[in-house]
Motif scaffolding. Structure first.
Motif, short mmCIF file in Angstrom:
data_model
loop_
_atom_site.label_atom_id
_atom_site.label_comp_id
_atom_site.label_asym_id
_atom_site.label_seq_id
_atom_site.Cartn_x
_atom_site.Cartn_y
_atom_site.Cartn_z
N PHE A 34 0.84 -1.20 0.00
CA PHE A 34 0.00 0.00 0.00
C PHE A 34 0.87 1.25 0.00
O PHE A 34 1.98 1.25 0.54
N TYR A 36 0.27 5.37 1.15
CA TYR A 36 -0.60 6.36 1.76
C TYR A 36 0.09 7.72 1.71
O TYR A 36 1.32 7.81 1.68
N TYR B 33 -7.54 -0.34 14.63
CA TYR B 33 -6.14 -0.25 15.02
C TYR B 33 -5.88 1.07 15.75
O TYR B 33 -6.48 2.09 15.41
N TYR B 35 -2.43 3.41 16.29
CA TYR B 35 -1.03 3.66 15.98
C TYR B 35 -0.57 4.92 16.70
O TYR B 35 -1.36 5.80 16.99
N LEU B 43 4.74 4.97 11.53
CA LEU B 43 3.63 4.59 12.40
C LEU B 43 3.96 3.27 13.09
O LEU B 43 4.39 2.31 12.45
N TYR B 48 -4.60 -3.67 18.45
CA TYR B 48 -5.57 -3.78 17.39
C TYR B 48 -6.69 -4.73 17.80
O TYR B 48 -6.59 -5.43 18.82
N PHE B 90 -3.13 7.78 16.04
CA PHE B 90 -4.06 7.60 14.93
C PHE B 90 -4.83 6.30 15.11
O PHE B 90 -4.25 5.25 15.40
N ARG B 94 -10.48 -1.11 8.88
CA ARG B 94 -10.59 -1.68 7.54
C ARG B 94 -11.61 -2.80 7.55
O ARG B 94 -11.97 -3.31 8.61
N ASP B 97 -9.41 -8.49 4.31
CA ASP B 97 -7.98 -8.78 4.39
C ASP B 97 -7.16 -7.95 3.41
O ASP B 97 -6.02 -7.63 3.68
N THR B 98 -7.75 -7.62 2.28
CA THR B 98 -7.02 -6.86 1.27
C THR B 98 -7.42 -5.39 1.24
O THR B 98 -6.97 -4.64 0.38
N GLY B 99 -8.25 -5.01 2.17
CA GLY B 99 -8.74 -3.64 2.16
C GLY B 99 -7.76 -2.64 2.73
O GLY B 99 -6.95 -2.96 3.60
N GLU B 100 -7.86 -1.41 2.23
CA GLU B 100 -6.99 -0.37 2.73
C GLU B 100 -7.47 0.12 4.09
O GLU B 100 -8.62 -0.09 4.48
N LEU B 101 -6.57 0.79 4.79
CA LEU B 101 -6.90 1.38 6.07
C LEU B 101 -7.52 2.75 5.88
O LEU B 101 -7.11 3.52 5.03
N PHE B 103 -8.11 6.14 8.06
CA PHE B 103 -7.54 6.76 9.25
C PHE B 103 -8.40 7.91 9.76
O PHE B 103 -9.04 8.63 8.99
N GLY B 104 -8.34 8.10 11.08
CA GLY B 104 -8.88 9.31 11.67
C GLY B 104 -7.90 10.45 11.50
O GLY B 104 -6.81 10.28 10.94
#
Lengths: 112, 112
Positions: A34, A36, B33, B35, B43, B48, B90, B94, B97-101, B103-104
């Motif tokens: 990935f 970001y 998660y 971080y 990070l 998690y 942070f 997600r 399994d293949t998904g992006e994160l 973030f706040g």
């Protein structure tokens, strides 16, 4: 243990020139990779990912990345940089257990 | 769409005080998660959760506790704050399994 290396703390390019932000990784099994981007005082935003398939991945804002299995690299590229691309870029790798590891980040500065 | 919301955004603590950071996501994501981001260190994963009622330790869990009583919320607690916990925190979530994160926007904590 998996790891990500971003060998350049800082990348400087002129507006309109191509840019490359480098990333190499180490992980057991097939990698999920990935990129970001983080703008000042903001959270990270997803740019693109490689899961499987075509080694050239296209993402948001005209960015693309090339997965090279033999060199264990996943470099981020853009054909023509914009001043607004200036930000902090992170490469990340996820293993089969779902744990993500981030590089230390590369600050991209695009000068007019 | 709110996405991932963190509260508070800023907090100053004295050494030894306790506090809780709240992360809320409205995307029905299973994985959440926490971080921390420190200059030049990328990070680092604190804790998690892979689903409601579950939590696990990450890379730097000492001095922190977490809870995931509801699927949409992930709380990070500091029982006795130390200056070494001064950082930007942070939360991310997600789905697959293949998904992006996602973030706040981050929570900046200073411990004096």
């Amino acid at each position: 243990a998996q790891s990500v290396a971003q060998p350049e703390d800082q990348v400087n390019v002129a507006e309109g020139n191509p840019l490359t932000v480098k990333c190499t990784y180490s992980v057991s099994g097939n990698p999920y990779l990935f990129w970001y981007v983080q703008y000042p005082n903001r959270g990270l935003q997803f740019l693109l990912k490689y899961i499987t398939g075509d080694n050239l991945v296209k993402g948001s804002y005209g960015f693309e990345a090339e997965f090279n299995k033999s060199q264990t690299s996943f470099h981020l590229k853009k054909p023509s940089a914009l001043v607004s691309d200036s930000a902090l870029y992170f490469c990340a790798v996820r293993d089969g257990a779902g744990k993500s590891t981030f590089g230390d980040g590369t600050t991209l500065t695009v000068k007019p | 769409n709110a996405g991932v919301t963190q509260t508070p955004k800023f907090r100053v603590l004295k050494t030894g005080q306790s506090m809780t950071l709240l992360c809320a996501q409205d995307m029905n994501h299973e994985y959440m998660y926490w971080y921390r981001q420190d200059p030049g260190m990328g990070l680092r994963l604190i804790h998690y959760s892979v689903g409601e009622g579950t939590t696990a330790k990450g890379e730097v869990p000492d001095g922190y506790n977490v809870s995931r009583l509801k699927k949409q919320n992930f709380l990070l607690g500091l029982e006795s704050a130390a200056p070494s916990q001064t950082s930007v925190y942070f939360c991310a979530s997600r789905t697959t399994d293949t998904g992006e994160l996602f973030f706040g926007e981050g929570s900046r904590l200073t411990v004096l």
